[in-house]
Design a protein around this motif. Structure first.
Motif, PDB file in Angstrom:
ATOM      1  N   GLU A 129      -3.384   1.396  12.749  1.00  9.64           N
ATOM      2  CA  GLU A 129      -4.696   2.062  12.446  1.00  9.64           C
ATOM      3  C   GLU A 129      -4.927   1.964  10.826  1.00  9.64           C
ATOM      4  OE1 GLU A 129      -6.747   3.592  14.086  1.00  9.64           O
ATOM      5  OE2 GLU A 129      -5.305   3.734  16.086  1.00  9.64           O
ATOM      6  N   TRP A 130      -3.717   2.005   9.978  1.00 13.91           N
ATOM      7  CA  TRP A 130      -4.179   1.635   8.746  1.00 13.91           C
ATOM      8  C   TRP A 130      -4.517   0.070   8.250  1.00 13.91           C
ATOM      9  CZ3 TRP A 130      -0.754  -1.542   6.109  1.00 13.91           C
ATOM     10  CH2 TRP A 130       0.580  -1.570   6.426  1.00 13.91           C
ATOM     11  N   GLN A 131      -4.023  -0.786   9.073  1.00 12.60           N
ATOM     12  CA  GLN A 131      -4.358  -2.305   9.018  1.00 12.60           C
ATOM     13  C   GLN A 131      -5.966  -2.418   9.138  1.00 12.60           C
ATOM     14  OE1 GLN A 131      -1.288  -4.513  11.275  1.00 12.60           O
ATOM     15  NE2 GLN A 131       0.170  -4.370   9.643  1.00 12.60           N
ATOM     16  N   LYS A 132      -6.579  -1.556  10.128  1.00 17.96           N
ATOM     17  CA  LYS A 132      -7.728  -1.718  10.160  1.00 17.96           C
ATOM     18  C   LYS A 132      -8.511  -1.514   8.898  1.00 17.96           C
ATOM     19  CE  LYS A 132      -7.739   0.216  15.144  1.00 17.96           C
ATOM     20  NZ  LYS A 132      -7.875   1.003  15.904  1.00 17.96           N
ATOM     21  N   LEU A 133      -8.184  -0.847   7.876  1.00 13.43           N
ATOM     22  CA  LEU A 133      -8.828  -0.576   6.569  1.00 13.43           C
ATOM     23  C   LEU A 133      -8.616  -1.987   5.723  1.00 13.43           C
ATOM     24  CD1 LEU A 133      -7.356   2.764   5.877  1.00 13.43           C
ATOM     25  CD2 LEU A 133      -9.399   2.331   7.499  1.00 13.43           C
ATOM     26  N   MET A 134      -7.742  -2.894   6.181  1.00 12.64           N
ATOM     27  CA  MET A 134      -7.681  -4.087   5.385  1.00 12.64           C
ATOM     28  C   MET A 134      -7.325  -5.216   6.404  1.00 12.64           C
ATOM     29  SD  MET A 134      -4.189  -2.812   3.357  1.00 12.64           S
ATOM     30  CE  MET A 134      -4.067  -4.719   2.698  1.00 12.64           C
ATOM     31  N   PRO A 135      -8.329  -5.658   7.177  1.00 11.31           N
ATOM     32  CA  PRO A 135      -7.935  -6.658   8.268  1.00 11.31           C
ATOM     33  C   PRO A 135      -7.483  -7.957   7.705  1.00 11.31           C
ATOM     34  CG  PRO A 135     -10.229  -6.295   8.225  1.00 11.31           C
ATOM     35  CD  PRO A 135      -9.702  -5.031   7.157  1.00 11.31           C
ATOM     36  N   ASP A 136      -7.920  -8.387   6.588  1.00  9.78           N
ATOM     37  CA  ASP A 136      -7.803  -9.797   6.021  1.00  9.78           C
ATOM     38  C   ASP A 136      -6.958  -9.509   4.664  1.00  9.78           C
ATOM     39  OD1 ASP A 136      -9.054 -11.036   7.987  1.00  9.78           O
ATOM     40  OD2 ASP A 136     -11.032 -10.668   7.262  1.00  9.78           O
ATOM     41  N   GLY A 137      -6.256  -8.668   4.574  1.00  7.32           N
ATOM     42  CA  GLY A 137      -5.468  -8.322   3.336  1.00  7.32           C
ATOM     43  C   GLY A 137      -6.509  -7.877   2.125  1.00  7.32           C
ATOM     44  N   ARG A 138      -7.695  -7.580   2.620  1.00  4.92           N
ATOM     45  CA  ARG A 138      -8.757  -7.153   1.664  1.00  4.92           C
ATOM     46  C   ARG A 138      -9.135  -5.835   2.277  1.00  4.92           C
ATOM     47  NH1 ARG A 138     -12.515 -12.373   0.039  1.00  4.92           N
ATOM     48  NH2 ARG A 138     -10.731 -13.769  -0.761  1.00  4.92           N
ATOM     49  N   ILE A 139      -9.668  -4.790   1.334  1.00  2.00           N
ATOM     50  CA  ILE A 139     -10.035  -3.534   1.568  1.00  2.00           C
ATOM     51  C   ILE A 139     -11.451  -3.851   2.620  1.00  2.00           C
ATOM     52  CG2 ILE A 139     -10.739  -1.131   1.082  1.00  2.00           C
ATOM     53  CD1 ILE A 139      -7.805  -1.746   0.969  1.00  2.00           C
ATOM     54  N   ASP A 140     -11.664  -3.007   3.633  1.00  2.00           N
ATOM     55  CA  ASP A 140     -13.025  -3.100   4.344  1.00  2.00           C
ATOM     56  C   ASP A 140     -13.500  -1.743   4.102  1.00  2.00           C
ATOM     57  OD1 ASP A 140     -14.962  -2.719   6.172  1.00  2.00           O
ATOM     58  OD2 ASP A 140     -13.925  -3.738   7.764  1.00  2.00           O
ATOM     59  N   GLN A 141     -14.546  -1.835   2.969  1.00  2.00           N
ATOM     60  CA  GLN A 141     -15.096  -0.704   2.394  1.00  2.00           C
ATOM     61  C   GLN A 141     -15.683   0.232   3.752  1.00  2.00           C
ATOM     62  OE1 GLN A 141     -14.967   0.813  -0.447  1.00  2.00           O
ATOM     63  NE2 GLN A 141     -14.181  -0.922  -1.560  1.00  2.00           N
ATOM     64  N   ASP A 142     -16.367  -0.365   4.613  1.00  2.00           N
ATOM     65  CA  ASP A 142     -17.009   0.584   5.718  1.00  2.00           C
ATOM     66  C   ASP A 142     -15.819   1.170   6.371  1.00  2.00           C
ATOM     67  OD1 ASP A 142     -19.553  -0.124   5.079  1.00  2.00           O
ATOM     68  OD2 ASP A 142     -19.693  -1.986   6.246  1.00  2.00           O
TER      69      ASP A 142
ATOM     70  N   LEU B 240       1.227  -2.213   2.678  1.00  2.00           N
ATOM     71  CA  LEU B 240       0.951  -0.940   2.539  1.00  2.00           C
ATOM     72  C   LEU B 240       0.764  -0.330   1.019  1.00  2.00           C
ATOM     73  CD1 LEU B 240       0.368   1.880   3.946  1.00  2.00           C
ATOM     74  CD2 LEU B 240       2.881   2.249   3.999  1.00  2.00           C
ATOM     75  N   GLN B 241       1.450  -0.952   0.284  1.00  2.00           N
ATOM     76  CA  GLN B 241       1.468  -0.720  -1.047  1.00  2.00           C
ATOM     77  C   GLN B 241       0.309  -1.020  -1.814  1.00  2.00           C
ATOM     78  OE1 GLN B 241       5.140  -3.205  -2.557  1.00  2.00           O
ATOM     79  NE2 GLN B 241       5.940  -1.594  -3.244  1.00  2.00           N
ATOM     80  N   ILE B 242      -0.253  -2.171  -1.325  1.00  2.00           N
ATOM     81  CA  ILE B 242      -1.679  -2.623  -1.808  1.00  2.00           C
ATOM     82  C   ILE B 242      -2.880  -1.540  -1.320  1.00  2.00           C
ATOM     83  CG2 ILE B 242      -3.646  -4.146  -1.507  1.00  2.00           C
ATOM     84  CD1 ILE B 242      -1.393  -6.467  -1.025  1.00  2.00           C
ATOM     85  N   LEU B 243      -2.552  -1.153  -0.180  1.00  2.00           N
ATOM     86  CA  LEU B 243      -3.548  -0.064   0.309  1.00  2.00           C
ATOM     87  C   LEU B 243      -3.452   1.270  -0.384  1.00  2.00           C
ATOM     88  CD1 LEU B 243      -5.662   1.124   2.362  1.00  2.00           C
ATOM     89  CD2 LEU B 243      -3.828   1.625   4.000  1.00  2.00           C
ATOM     90  N   LEU B 244      -2.224   1.640  -0.629  1.00  2.00           N
ATOM     91  CA  LEU B 244      -1.963   3.040  -1.108  1.00  2.00           C
ATOM     92  C   LEU B 244      -2.224   2.783  -2.586  1.00  2.00           C
ATOM     93  CD1 LEU B 244       1.446   4.015   0.295  1.00  2.00           C
ATOM     94  CD2 LEU B 244      -0.849   4.959   1.083  1.00  2.00           C
ATOM     95  N   GLY B 245      -2.066   1.748  -3.359  1.00  2.00           N
ATOM     96  CA  GLY B 245      -2.625   1.571  -4.708  1.00  2.00           C
ATOM     97  C   GLY B 245      -4.218   1.661  -4.870  1.00  2.00           C
ATOM     98  N   PHE B 246      -4.874   1.098  -3.837  1.00  2.00           N
ATOM     99  CA  PHE B 246      -6.015   1.290  -4.113  1.00  2.00           C
ATOM    100  C   PHE B 246      -6.706   2.427  -3.671  1.00  2.00           C
ATOM    101  CE2 PHE B 246     -10.482   1.040  -1.953  1.00  2.00           C
ATOM    102  CZ  PHE B 246     -11.177  -0.084  -2.568  1.00  2.00           C
ATOM    103  N   LEU B 247      -6.021   3.283  -2.940  1.00  2.00           N
ATOM    104  CA  LEU B 247      -6.467   4.776  -2.595  1.00  2.00           C
ATOM    105  C   LEU B 247      -6.193   5.702  -3.751  1.00  2.00           C
ATOM    106  CD1 LEU B 247      -5.426   4.899   1.285  1.00  2.00           C
ATOM    107  CD2 LEU B 247      -7.457   4.711   0.386  1.00  2.00           C
ATOM    108  N   LYS B 248      -5.443   5.218  -4.656  1.00  2.00           N
ATOM    109  CA  LYS B 248      -4.921   6.167  -5.719  1.00  2.00           C
ATOM    110  C   LYS B 248      -6.538   6.580  -6.594  1.00  2.00           C
ATOM    111  CE  LYS B 248      -0.269   6.399  -6.169  1.00  2.00           C
ATOM    112  NZ  LYS B 248       0.338   7.687  -6.121  1.00  2.00           N
ATOM    113  N   GLY B 249      -6.544   7.995  -6.672  1.00  2.00           N
ATOM    114  CA  GLY B 249      -7.769   8.465  -7.385  1.00  2.00           C
ATOM    115  C   GLY B 249      -8.902   8.868  -6.313  1.00  2.00           C
TER     116      GLY B 249
END
Length: 209
Positions: free
Chosen positions: A50-63, A90-99
């Motif tokens: 599920e969380w990988q759907k938020l960054m399918p190519d290693g980049r955040i999918d904003q939508d 996951l570190q990348i995703l959680l870092g992006f979600l900070k704030g």
């Protein structure tokens, strides 16, 4: 980061089509399952699928991220689960979600590892390790062939349907804790049904957890 006030119970994921119509309405599209789920459960154990759907190519999918965030309300808690090979992503995703609006809802990371011991924290969030062989320093609890260590977490590979067995599992876990505290319970049983989860929640309440 918010703290649990009561023991919260969640399956690993929410995309259970077999839960229709007992939980999800028959005509509810699967894309709406997460939103519906979080209106009935305070805790969501978010698997990597599920969380990988938020960054399918290693980049955040904003939508995709906006859709995910919109489902989470102020009463929800999130727990992210990752294999040891997925920690960097996951570190990348959680870092992006900070704030972000949901950063406070994230209470910890669960790592499933057999080869390499993870750090005690990932992106500032405490880690619960589930393993057959490895364990983090401090608290541990063994359930069947899994050792859970690090930040206390009740991880159930299989959830029995019998209430007495459920009670024994919860009591075994609670007795392992250094002090009474509210904890997340993650049920990693792909065959779990909503009736068994509802029964476990009732058992936990009756035991005062």
């Amino acid at each position: 980061m918010k703290s649990l006030q009561n023991t919260e119970i969640s399956p690993l994921g929410w995309a259970f089509s077999a839960w229709q119509p007992d939980f999800y309405p028959t005509d509810l599209p699967s894309d709406w399952f997460f939103d519906f789920y979080l209106n009935h459960f305070r805790l969501a154990c978010v698997p990597s699928i599920e969380w990988q759907k938020l960054m399918p190519d290693g980049r955040i999918d904003q939508d995709a991220l906006e859709d995910f965030v919109d489902c989470v309300n102020e009463h929800n808690f999130l727990l992210f689960v990752a294999e040891e090979t997925e920690i960097e992503a996951l570190q990348i995703l959680l870092g992006f979600l900070k704030g972000s609006d949901i950063a406070e809802a994230i209470i910890r990371v669960v790592v499933l590892a057999e080869e390499r011991l993870p750090e005690a924290e990932i992106a500032g969030y405490p880690v619960s390790l589930v393993s057959r062989h490895l364990q983090l320093p401090g608290w541990t609890w063994q359930q069947q062939d899994r050792i859970v260590s690090g930040e206390p977490l009740c991880w159930l590979e299989r959830l029995p349907s019998d209430g007495k067995e459920q009670s024994a599992l919860l009591m075994s876990f609670m007795q392992s804790l250094p002090q009474a505290t509210a904890v997340p319970v993650c049920i990693a049983d792909a065959e779990v049904d909503i009736a068994s989860i509802t029964n476990l929640k009732t058992v936990a309440e009756l035991l005062g957890y």
